[in-house]
Scaffold this motif. Structure first.
Motif, PDB file in Angstrom:
ATOM      1  N   LEU A   4      -5.792  -7.402   5.649  1.00  0.00           N
ATOM      2  CA  LEU A   4      -5.200  -6.593   4.578  1.00  0.00           C
ATOM      3  C   LEU A   4      -6.162  -5.462   4.226  1.00  0.00           C
ATOM      4  N   GLY A  50      -3.684  -7.124  -3.745  1.00  0.00           N
ATOM      5  CA  GLY A  50      -3.892  -8.187  -2.755  1.00  0.00           C
ATOM      6  C   GLY A  50      -2.808  -9.240  -2.769  1.00  0.00           C
ATOM      7  N   THR A  51      -1.676  -8.945  -3.393  1.00  0.00           N
ATOM      8  CA  THR A  51      -0.643  -9.976  -3.521  1.00  0.00           C
ATOM      9  C   THR A  51       0.585  -9.746  -2.644  1.00  0.00           C
ATOM     10  N   CYS A  52       0.813  -8.528  -2.170  1.00  0.00           N
ATOM     11  CA  CYS A  52       2.065  -8.270  -1.449  1.00  0.00           C
ATOM     12  C   CYS A  52       1.939  -8.512   0.056  1.00  0.00           C
ATOM     13  N   ALA A  53       0.728  -8.492   0.580  1.00  0.00           N
ATOM     14  CA  ALA A  53       0.461  -8.707   2.012  1.00  0.00           C
ATOM     15  C   ALA A  53       1.226  -7.730   2.899  1.00  0.00           C
ATOM     16  N   ARG A  54       1.406  -6.497   2.417  1.00  0.00           N
ATOM     17  CA  ARG A  54       2.139  -5.513   3.232  1.00  0.00           C
ATOM     18  C   ARG A  54       1.219  -4.455   3.850  1.00  0.00           C
ATOM     19  N   CYS A  55      -0.036  -4.387   3.402  1.00  0.00           N
ATOM     20  CA  CYS A  55      -0.937  -3.322   3.873  1.00  0.00           C
ATOM     21  C   CYS A  55      -1.713  -3.776   5.106  1.00  0.00           C
ATOM     22  N   CYS A  62      -6.358  -3.504   1.699  1.00  0.00           N
ATOM     23  CA  CYS A  62      -6.869  -3.398   0.326  1.00  0.00           C
ATOM     24  C   CYS A  62      -7.928  -4.454   0.021  1.00  0.00           C
ATOM     25  N   LEU A  92      -8.045   0.470   2.357  1.00  0.00           N
ATOM     26  CA  LEU A  92      -6.815   1.143   1.909  1.00  0.00           C
ATOM     27  C   LEU A  92      -7.153   2.499   1.280  1.00  0.00           C
ATOM     28  N   ALA A 115       2.078  -0.582   0.455  1.00  0.00           N
ATOM     29  CA  ALA A 115       1.069  -1.189  -0.423  1.00  0.00           C
ATOM     30  C   ALA A 115       1.761  -1.497  -1.739  1.00  0.00           C
ATOM     31  N   SER A 116       2.750  -2.379  -1.637  1.00  0.00           N
ATOM     32  CA  SER A 116       3.653  -2.609  -2.768  1.00  0.00           C
ATOM     33  C   SER A 116       2.937  -2.985  -4.050  1.00  0.00           C
ATOM     34  N   CYS A 117       1.851  -3.775  -3.940  1.00  0.00           N
ATOM     35  CA  CYS A 117       1.192  -4.256  -5.158  1.00  0.00           C
ATOM     36  C   CYS A 117       0.091  -3.305  -5.612  1.00  0.00           C
ATOM     37  N   GLY A 118      -0.035  -2.157  -4.931  1.00  0.00           N
ATOM     38  CA  GLY A 118      -1.014  -1.159  -5.352  1.00  0.00           C
ATOM     39  C   GLY A 118      -2.446  -1.605  -5.124  1.00  0.00           C
ATOM     40  N   GLY A 119      -2.667  -2.506  -4.182  1.00  0.00           N
ATOM     41  CA  GLY A 119      -4.028  -2.918  -3.861  1.00  0.00           C
ATOM     42  C   GLY A 119      -4.466  -4.172  -4.590  1.00  0.00           C
TER      43      GLY A 119
HETATM   44 FE1  FES Z   1      -0.644  -5.314  -1.560  1.00  0.00          FE
HETATM   45 FE2  FES Z   1      -2.770  -4.840  -0.035  1.00  0.00          FE
HETATM   46  S1  FES Z   1      -1.585  -3.449  -1.142  1.00  0.00           S
HETATM   47  S2  FES Z   1      -1.825  -6.717  -0.461  1.00  0.00           S
END
Ligand code: FES
Length: 637
Positions: free
Chosen positions: A74, A41-46, A76, A23, A35-39
């Motif tokens: 992912l 690893g919790t949002c699973a959007r990246c 990130c 990322l 990258a909703s959670c900013g890296g």
């Molecule tokens: Fe959220 Fe990678 S930025 S899981």
């Protein structure tokens, strides 16, 4: 060990340092992905797709089996072990400039407001013919210019000019034989000449208005001579690679180089928008005389490179809330060169210049009507008041209504489902899509429609859970929860089903509950009830066809007469646009920021109670919503 990573389909390459997450490498290229959670690893959007090479990690435990089989990982949570070729899927991408469809932001839509404010631009242009020097009139160029300029504008205020201007002066004066155009900015105490151009360029006089949103940044190019908007574009805020909401951005700013990365990201986004506006309108950067920026307090701090750290720590103090006019170049918006920037003043840590701009644009601070103004952005800001008093609070709504945190959520642009109706018998969905094309996702107005319809048609219960007893092609199990298919893959742009799942609904409920709780607290603080409010204005990036009745069905707003509620589009961009045309708007914004009282909710346990009670459809206390419940009961019989 360094490894080369190629990002497709953009064909951009970057070098990954040992252990660096992918990322971070991708972000260094200027590409933007979700990258909703900013890296964390919790949002699973990246999500990216590995086409060649080997990675370590990848967070695949958070992905569906079919995604893992297709090479998804992912960004990130992965680092390169060899040179890589990775593909960015459309669903992960965030980098398009788009024509937003928010409505009510163009100057045509601001016609009423324009009639109210005196058109007297803060940055003006005037053409001058200077007398040529000779042996009997040997005064220097600067004094010669000031002398003629002061007569032309009939002002006895002090006239200022900085060293950059003086350096360029001699040539500019002589290039067109002493015919020049002077751009200047007038404040209460002085006038500053900001540019001297050879010849007559008075017709090339433009400003850019910008809403610096946490999730989306909107910008308009205003022709200051014709007094009209010539182009308008939006883009996702490039800071989204570092987290979804203002709190995750503050946390990221504290990391090494974090503040610089955030500042650069927003500057790149705004500069990209300006380039897009210029291309669209056939103008050049030199035509822009000024830029007017309105954002929440954290976005303003980050744009100006000011550390927002103390905003998050009790007693929540911003470094500054008002700012002098500055050179756009000092913000690194170097595309504008000489142009000046005005940044709307904020009120407090969580009530910013965006809400001040919206309050002024909608004449709340200058009218008699008791008005409730709700700006539903990632950070929800709510104002109550009129010309006598103004009270504001803030609540973290999250980006759900801007399409963030919802699997198939998207901005209000072409391809977004903006309206939804569900047939009570068959549970079939009928949708309308912005631009009349195949749908790509659902924007804020569509999500509100959808949630209201799902509730009224009893697909979801008061807790937002899909009824497991329901059968039919539209409802299915997915990853441990149920989801409703809004559009089948055969009808969509991507060929994938567009769905809403229980996790998405949870995010929408959280967003609407935060707004409802904020409104409740504000009314309580003034010992007022909903009936005392004359007018309710809803601002935000929902989409043009926001249905105010559906807002009440989901319980974001208390029940009230439909005629009292009005959707006003992007209030922040409206205020920034009006500021380009009227000094009065700027001085009103300064007064509003000074006199608005801020109600801090984070320390108040009553806010949490109000929020939790509002996490239901429409609310735990159904007596607050008698008409909605009547419709709900009627639909079930
Ligand atoms: Fe959220 Fe990678 S930025 S899981």
């Amino acid at each position: 060990m360094k490894h080369k990573i190629s990002f497709l389909p953009d064909n951009l390459e970057a070098v990954a340092m040992d252990g660096e997450d992918i990322l971070a490498v991708l972000t260094s290229t200027g590409l933007k992905i979700n990258a909703s959670c900013g890296g964390a690893g919790t949002c699973a959007r990246c999500k990216l797709i590995l086409e060649k090479g080997k990675i370590e990690g990848g967070g695949r435990e958070r992905l569906d089996q079919d995604e893992v089989e297709a090479g998804y990982f992912l960004a990130c949570k992965a680092s390169a072990v060899s040179d890589l070729v990775v593909r960015i899927p459309d669903a992960s991408r965030q980098n398009d400039l788009f024509e937003s469809d928010e409505g009510a932001t163009s100057l045509a839509a601001l016609e009423d407001s324009l009639k109210f404010w005196l058109i007297d631009m803060p940055v003006k242009k005037v053409q001058l013919k200077l007398p040529k020097p000779n042996l009997t009139d040997s005064v220097d160029d600067l004094r010669r210019l000031k002398r003629v300029f002061a007569i032309k504008i009939a002002s006895d205020k002090e006239i200022l000019a900085d060293l950059d201007l003086v350096r360029s002066l001699a040539k500019a004066i002589r290039d067109a034989d002493f015919l020049v155009t002077v751009s200047y900015i007038e404040t209460a105490s002085s006038i500053e000449i900001i540019r001297v151009e050879a010849g007559d360029t008075t017709k090339d006089h433009f400003a850019v208005a910008v809403d610096v949103g946490t999730t989306t940044i909107g910008a308009s190019l205003i022709d200051l001579v014709q007094e009209r908007e010539v182009a308008s574009l939006s883009s996702y805020n490039g800071q989204a690679n570092f987290g979804d909401d203002v709190i995750s951005r503050i946390i990221f700013a504290a990391k090494p180089n974090g503040l610089t990365k955030l500042k650069d990201a927003v500057v790149v986004t705004i500069s990209g928008l300006i380039t897009g506006l210029l291309e669209k309108s056939g103008r050049t950067a030199g035509d822009i005389s000024a830029i007017f920026l309105a954002g929440n307090t954290i976005m303003t701090h980050l744009l100006l490179g000011i550390d927002p750290k103390y905003i998050r720590e009790e007693p929540y103090i911003p470094t500054a809330v008002d700012f002098p006019w500055m050179k756009a170049a000092d913000l690194n918006l170097d595309i504008l060169g000489h142009a000046r920037a005005f940044v709307f003043p904020s009120v407090a840590s969580y009530v910013g210049g965006d809400v001040v701009a919206g309050v002024v644009a909608n004449r709340i601070s200058s009218g008699d009507k008791l008005t409730l103004y709700i700006d539903v952005g990632t950070n929800g800001e709510i104002v109550l008041g009129n010309s006598d008093w103004l009270m504001a609070c803030s609540c973290s709504a999250g980006p759900a209504f801007e399409g963030g945190g919802v699997k198939d959520g998207m901005k209000a642009a072409e391809g977004a489902i903006e309206k939804v109706e569900i047939d009570e018998e068959s549970l079939e969905a009928r949708v309308s899509v912005i631009g009349g094309v195949k749908p790509s996702g659902i924007c804020g107005s569509g999500l509100i429609d959808l949630l209201a319809e799902l509730f009224l048609k009893r697909v979801v219960d008061q807790r937002g859970k899909i009824d497991p007893a329901l059968k039919g092609p539209r409802i299915r199990e997915n990853g441990g929860g149920l989801e409703y298919i809004v559009a089948f893959g055969s009808e969509t742009a991507s060929g994938r089903d567009i769905v809403i799942g229980e996790a998405d609904i949870d995010n929408l409920l959280r967003a609407k509950a935060a707004v409802f709780a904020g409104v409740t607290m504000l009314l309580e603080s003034m010992s007022l009830n909903p009936e005392s409010i004359d007018e309710i204005l809803i601002a935000g990036s929902f989409g043009r066809y926001l249905n105010v009745e559906k807002i009440q069905i989901i319980g974001m707003l208390f029940e009230t007469e439909a005629g009292k509620v009005r959707y006003v589009g992007n209030g922040s961009l409206s205020g920034a646009t009006l500021a380009a045309l009227s000094k009065q708007v700027i001085s009103e914004a300064e007064k509003v920021a000074e006199r608005m009282t801020y109600l801090e909710l984070s320390a108040d346990p009553k806010f949490m109670d109000a929020y939790i009670s509002a996490l239901f459809l429409p609310h735990t206390d159904v007596e607050l919503f008698p008409s909605v419940m009547e419709r709900f009961k009627a639909a079930g019989t």
